[in-house]
Design a protein around this motif. Structure first.
Motif, PDB file in Angstrom:
ATOM      1  N   ASP A   1      25.993 -71.306 -34.435  1.00  0.00           N
ATOM      2  CA  ASP A   1      25.163 -71.587 -33.549  1.00  0.00           C
ATOM      3  C   ASP A   1      25.867 -72.165 -32.055  1.00  0.00           C
ATOM      4  N   LEU A   2      26.902 -72.855 -32.369  1.00  0.00           N
ATOM      5  CA  LEU A   2      27.837 -73.433 -31.377  1.00  0.00           C
ATOM      6  C   LEU A   2      28.352 -72.313 -30.624  1.00  0.00           C
ATOM      7  N   PHE A   3      28.830 -71.183 -31.391  1.00  0.00           N
ATOM      8  CA  PHE A   3      29.500 -69.978 -30.866  1.00  0.00           C
ATOM      9  C   PHE A   3      28.301 -69.307 -29.754  1.00  0.00           C
ATOM     10  N   ILE A   4      27.076 -69.159 -30.340  1.00  0.00           N
ATOM     11  CA  ILE A   4      26.288 -68.538 -29.470  1.00  0.00           C
ATOM     12  C   ILE A   4      26.048 -69.295 -28.256  1.00  0.00           C
ATOM     13  N   LYS A   5      25.807 -70.727 -28.301  1.00  0.00           N
ATOM     14  CA  LYS A   5      25.392 -71.456 -27.337  1.00  0.00           C
ATOM     15  C   LYS A   5      26.405 -71.275 -26.240  1.00  0.00           C
ATOM     16  N   GLU A   6      27.737 -71.718 -26.831  1.00  0.00           N
ATOM     17  CA  GLU A   6      28.971 -71.424 -25.651  1.00  0.00           C
ATOM     18  C   GLU A   6      29.069 -70.185 -24.980  1.00  0.00           C
ATOM     19  N   VAL A   7      28.886 -69.056 -25.555  1.00  0.00           N
ATOM     20  CA  VAL A   7      28.748 -67.787 -25.092  1.00  0.00           C
ATOM     21  C   VAL A   7      27.776 -67.586 -23.939  1.00  0.00           C
ATOM     22  N   THR A   8      26.792 -68.044 -24.369  1.00  0.00           N
ATOM     23  CA  THR A   8      25.422 -67.881 -23.224  1.00  0.00           C
ATOM     24  C   THR A   8      25.775 -68.825 -22.337  1.00  0.00           C
ATOM     25  N   ARG A   9      26.340 -70.092 -22.196  1.00  0.00           N
ATOM     26  CA  ARG A   9      26.723 -70.923 -21.292  1.00  0.00           C
ATOM     27  C   ARG A   9      27.426 -70.233 -20.258  1.00  0.00           C
ATOM     28  N   GLU A  10      28.686 -69.694 -20.867  1.00  0.00           N
ATOM     29  CA  GLU A  10      29.671 -68.996 -20.124  1.00  0.00           C
ATOM     30  C   GLU A  10      29.263 -68.056 -19.181  1.00  0.00           C
ATOM     31  N   MET A  11      28.315 -67.204 -19.773  1.00  0.00           N
ATOM     32  CA  MET A  11      27.520 -66.094 -19.216  1.00  0.00           C
ATOM     33  C   MET A  11      26.630 -66.412 -18.002  1.00  0.00           C
ATOM     34  N   THR A  12      26.045 -67.690 -18.227  1.00  0.00           N
ATOM     35  CA  THR A  12      25.064 -67.908 -17.355  1.00  0.00           C
ATOM     36  C   THR A  12      25.386 -69.173 -15.953  1.00  0.00           C
ATOM     37  N   THR A  13      26.213 -69.936 -16.524  1.00  0.00           N
ATOM     38  CA  THR A  13      26.750 -70.780 -15.484  1.00  0.00           C
ATOM     39  C   THR A  13      27.359 -70.306 -14.540  1.00  0.00           C
ATOM     40  N   LYS A  14      27.027 -70.580 -13.371  1.00  0.00           N
ATOM     41  CA  LYS A  14      27.411 -70.116 -12.032  1.00  0.00           C
ATOM     42  C   LYS A  14      27.128 -68.714 -11.897  1.00  0.00           C
ATOM     43  N   ALA A  15      26.087 -68.097 -12.557  1.00  0.00           N
ATOM     44  CA  ALA A  15      26.016 -66.871 -12.984  1.00  0.00           C
ATOM     45  C   ALA A  15      27.096 -66.031 -13.339  1.00  0.00           C
ATOM     46  N   GLY A  16      27.977 -66.683 -14.173  1.00  0.00           N
ATOM     47  CA  GLY A  16      29.347 -66.044 -14.725  1.00  0.00           C
ATOM     48  C   GLY A  16      30.233 -65.939 -13.616  1.00  0.00           C
ATOM     49  N   GLN A  17      30.048 -66.597 -12.504  1.00  0.00           N
ATOM     50  CA  GLN A  17      30.996 -66.374 -11.424  1.00  0.00           C
ATOM     51  C   GLN A  17      32.177 -67.407 -11.726  1.00  0.00           C
TER      52      GLN A  17
ATOM     53  N   LEU B   1      36.824 -75.252 -31.190  1.00  0.00           N
ATOM     54  CA  LEU B   1      35.359 -75.878 -31.284  1.00  0.00           C
ATOM     55  C   LEU B   1      35.086 -75.735 -32.517  1.00  0.00           C
ATOM     56  N   ASP B   2      34.526 -76.659 -33.057  1.00  0.00           N
ATOM     57  CA  ASP B   2      33.785 -76.936 -34.372  1.00  0.00           C
ATOM     58  C   ASP B   2      32.774 -78.122 -34.396  1.00  0.00           C
ATOM     59  N   ARG B   3      32.149 -78.293 -35.455  1.00  0.00           N
ATOM     60  CA  ARG B   3      31.087 -79.208 -35.397  1.00  0.00           C
ATOM     61  C   ARG B   3      31.661 -80.605 -35.261  1.00  0.00           C
ATOM     62  N   THR B   4      32.904 -80.837 -35.581  1.00  0.00           N
ATOM     63  CA  THR B   4      33.530 -82.170 -35.331  1.00  0.00           C
ATOM     64  C   THR B   4      33.809 -82.559 -33.753  1.00  0.00           C
ATOM     65  N   SER B   5      34.092 -81.709 -32.875  1.00  0.00           N
ATOM     66  CA  SER B   5      34.468 -81.639 -31.687  1.00  0.00           C
ATOM     67  C   SER B   5      33.298 -81.435 -30.620  1.00  0.00           C
ATOM     68  N   ALA B   6      32.132 -80.974 -31.331  1.00  0.00           N
ATOM     69  CA  ALA B   6      31.298 -80.302 -30.205  1.00  0.00           C
ATOM     70  C   ALA B   6      30.553 -81.242 -29.500  1.00  0.00           C
ATOM     71  N   LYS B   7      30.314 -82.396 -29.982  1.00  0.00           N
ATOM     72  CA  LYS B   7      29.412 -83.355 -29.321  1.00  0.00           C
ATOM     73  C   LYS B   7      30.089 -83.686 -28.058  1.00  0.00           C
ATOM     74  N   GLU B   8      31.405 -84.034 -28.130  1.00  0.00           N
ATOM     75  CA  GLU B   8      32.194 -84.383 -26.907  1.00  0.00           C
ATOM     76  C   GLU B   8      33.051 -83.298 -26.463  1.00  0.00           C
ATOM     77  N   SER B   9      32.942 -82.146 -26.674  1.00  0.00           N
ATOM     78  CA  SER B   9      33.766 -81.141 -26.086  1.00  0.00           C
ATOM     79  C   SER B   9      33.185 -80.986 -24.575  1.00  0.00           C
ATOM     80  N   THR B  10      34.252 -80.661 -23.837  1.00  0.00           N
ATOM     81  CA  THR B  10      33.990 -80.229 -22.133  1.00  0.00           C
ATOM     82  C   THR B  10      33.648 -78.528 -22.080  1.00  0.00           C
ATOM     83  N   GLY B  11      33.834 -77.831 -23.504  1.00  0.00           N
ATOM     84  CA  GLY B  11      33.593 -76.456 -23.425  1.00  0.00           C
ATOM     85  C   GLY B  11      34.658 -75.784 -22.987  1.00  0.00           C
TER      86      GLY B  11
END
Length: 690
Positions: free
Chosen positions: A277-293, A456-466
């Protein structure tokens, strides 16, 4: 309509001749224009070197750090002025926050590091003394001094504020004047923040200049003391880096280029796990933040063979819920690209990648909220799948600088590492796994091709900057295609603007130059105990040789009882002898340090306010009951502190401590730090704007 002026030679100047239009990314309307024609680039560089450089170098590192802090405070107070301008670039509120407040945060970060990690001098002493002779009369030391040229900062369009401030912070802290050349796209936002910096009045004349428009012949005039820092495409960077003037004068050129960054899904992160779930969220965020720019965005998604369908389904579902449109409209999660030209470029690159991959999400019509899709620079997320990524090079060679991502499978970890390395140098790679063995194999296998790697894993996810967030305290850059440069990285980013010089000479001569006592240098003894002197009365090299104390067996047993440390080497003579290290029962090292303090401390109320640190402690020889110790205490370095009004003026004194036995052999060496009151007449160290 905005008419952006340049700031050159200490004045605002309108460009002459042809002007470049500034276009609203959402509406496609013209919002302003700018031009750099008519600017004398050679004179601008000379002005920076002759006016800005000497003024900045007149400050110490701590003074320049305080300037950065005050500028950051002023910008933060005005931050809401910048958001409407950012929306014109297509950035959402969240995108703008990273750009604007993230950029200001780099000033705060370097203001803090400048006072913690650099000396309060106009130069910085680096590393330990290097012994160069048998008897210690010839030694070496490294110092760092500011380059005496100008820093030319050529920035990309995707982060108009952060891109400028993350370069300015280390350069200004180093004492080097800067010429800022933003991308014309988005330059209206850079211009506004630049103007706000000038309006603080904190920087001396010549410290900053701004070019809005084309740089044209600027790099033809750089010289050996200048520094160029570039962010943008690899092709443009290579062209600039090979400029004749840069090659001829060996000009420092730091390049941070767009790269084909990857994210790897670990084999343990199957559907149903937190990591998937973290992986899906992270990839999506990096595709859409700043429209991927983003230069750090995920372009290649590497997943275990057999999980492709699950990943495609999950990503498609999440991307479908991303609303695209005018970033000022509530609920919009992704704005347009920066320009219609950028839209054409991304579409062309995506088409080229599709020669080796099929499109599994995106393409065709898509809804836009609150804007006209054709008039604005809108481009919907596009997900591709390459079934044979080891032989098809297009996804590893072609970058679509927008919301385009290619999924590719791997059969085992060695293949995952190989795919990560096929980007030929990336700014960042990420691995999502909860298995330490997987993490070690992948990271060590791919590290030499990356500037930064996130696990990235469940331990660091809450505070990770991504995945996509460069931080001031970590290096931002990467090898190969990523440019081979480094920015930020804490103090490392500052040293890019400093010249490292190796000094050689006698200990006394090196001490005189660095104002930091070197072992073997001249010492000054005085009947007055050094703890009775104020910060201003103390001098580097002031030394106290204490009286002696004989260590007894009763001392050792008493300390063991008091501390609770009953380690066998302190308590049992036979066992201590048996370990092959000691000749018998040995005194506690920490007792020796305590006894040393009892020898050199003056107990009465005086200028010493507190002891707040002990560093680099080493026990060099054992001390046995019956041995006699004394201490040599020497002022090693003094650092004046900036103290708030109404508090006691003070400074930090670092003392070199050497505990000696009856044979005059060192048994313990270390440094202690004390806060010492300054004289009431001491001048304030806070800088005043020139």
């Amino acid at each position: 309509m905005l008419l952006l002026q340049n700031f050159a030679l200490g004045e605002w100047a309108e460009g002459l001749g042809p002007k470049t239009d500034l276009i609203h990314a959402v509406t496609g309307e013209k919002i302003g224009e700018t031009s750099s024609h008519g600017l004398d680039f050679k004179a601008m560089l000379q002005y920076a070197r002759r006016v800005g450089g000497p003024s900045l170098r007149a400050y110490t590192f701590h003074q320049r750090a305080l300037i950065l802090k005050r500028i950051a405070i002023a910008l933060m107070e005005r931050k809401e002025e910048f958001y409407p301008l950012s929306y014109m670039t297509g950035a959402t509120r969240a995108d703008s926050w990273v750009d604007i407040e993230g950029g200001i945060a780099t000033f705060f970060a370097y203001a803090s590091r400048g006072r913690r990690e650099f000396t309060n001098e106009r130069f910085h002493v680096e590393g330990p003394t290097e012994p160069l002779s048998k008897n210690g009369t010839f030694v070496g030391r490294h110092i760092l001094v500011p380059m005496e040229g100008a820093a030319v900062h050529i920035n990309a369009f995707n982060f108009p504020v952060w891109g400028m401030l993350e370069k300015l912070a280390p350069a200004l802290l180093a004492g080097v004047p800067c010429i800022v050349k933003p991308s014309t796209t988005g330059s209206h936002l850079t211009h506004a923040v630049f103007k706000a910096i000038l309006e603080t009045g904190e920087l001396p004349k010549g410290a900053l200049q701004l070019i809005c428009g084309e740089a044209r012949t600027l790099l033809e005039h750089v010289e050996e003391q200048d520094i160029v820092a570039f962010t943008g495409s690899a092709a443009t960077g290579q062209k600039l880096k090979s400029s004749p003037s840069i090659m001829q004068h060996s000009v420092r050129f730091n390049m941070e280029a767009d790269s084909l960054n990857c994210s790897i899904l670990g084999p343990d992160a199957v559907p149903g796990t937190e990591e998937f779930d973290l992986f899906i969220k992270e990839v999506t965020r990096e595709m859409t933040t700043k429209a991927g720019q983003k230069c750090t965005a995920i372009r290649r998604t590497i997943v275990p063979a057999g999980l492709e369908e699950a990943v495609i389904e999950a990503l498609s579902k999440r991307l479908a819920s991303t609303s695209i449109g005018d970033p000022t409209v509530e609920g919009v999660r992704m704005g347009p690209l920066a320009s219609r030209g950028q839209r054409t470029s991304v579409a062309s690159s995506a088409e080229a990648i599709r020669a080796a991959a099929e499109r599994v999400y995106g393409g065709g019509d898509f809804a836009v909220v609150g804007a006209d899709r054709e008039k604005g620079a809108f481009f919907a997320p596009e997900l591709l799948y390459c079934a044979d990524p080891l032989t098809r090079l297009e996804p590893h060679d072609i970058e679509a600088f927008g919301p385009v991502n290619t999924i590719m499978p791997y059969r085992d970890l060695s293949e995952a590492v190989q795919l990560a390395r096929m980007g030929r140098g990336s700014l960042v790679g990420s691995l999502i796994t909860h298995d330490p063995k997987v993490a070690q194999e992948v990271i060590l296998g791919a590290a030499c091709y990356h500037g930064r790697m996130l696990v990235l894993d469940r331990t660091s996810a809450k505070e990770s900057t991504g995945h996509g967030s460069p931080l001031p305290n970590l290096v931002h850059g990467g090898p190969g295609r990523a440019g081979g440069g480094e920015e930020m990285g804490g103090a490392r980013g500052v040293t890019h603007y400093l010249q490292r010089v190796a000094l050689q000479g006698s200990p006394s001569m090196i001490t005189a130059i660095t104002r930091e006592w070197t072992k073997g240098a001249e010492e000054h003894t005085d009947p007055v105990h050094p703890f009775r002197k104020t910060f201003d009365e103390l001098a580097v090299g002031d030394t106290l040789i204490t009286k002696s104390r004989t260590i007894t067996l009763d001392d050792v047993e008493a300390f063991a009882k008091l501390s609770g440390d009953t380690f066998y080497a302190h308590m049992n003579d036979e066992e201590a002898r048996s370990n092959g290290v000691f000749e018998g029962r040995v005194a506690h090292g920490y007792f020796i340090v305590s006894a040393a303090a009892g020898l050199f401390v003056d107990p009465d109320l005086g200028p010493v306010l507190a002891n707040y640190g002990l560093e680099k402690l080493r026990f060099t020889k054992p001390v046995y009951p019956g041995d006699t110790i004394h201490v040599r205490l020497t002022v090693k370095q003094k650092t004046a502190k900036d103290t708030p009004e109404g508090t006691i003026p003070q400074g930090v004194v670092e003392w070199d401590v050497e505990v000696m036995n009856q044979l005059n052999e060192a048994v313990a060496v270390y440094s202690i730090l004390t806060l010492v009151r300054r004289s009431l007449t001491a001048a304030p160290i806070a800088p005043q704007a020139a």
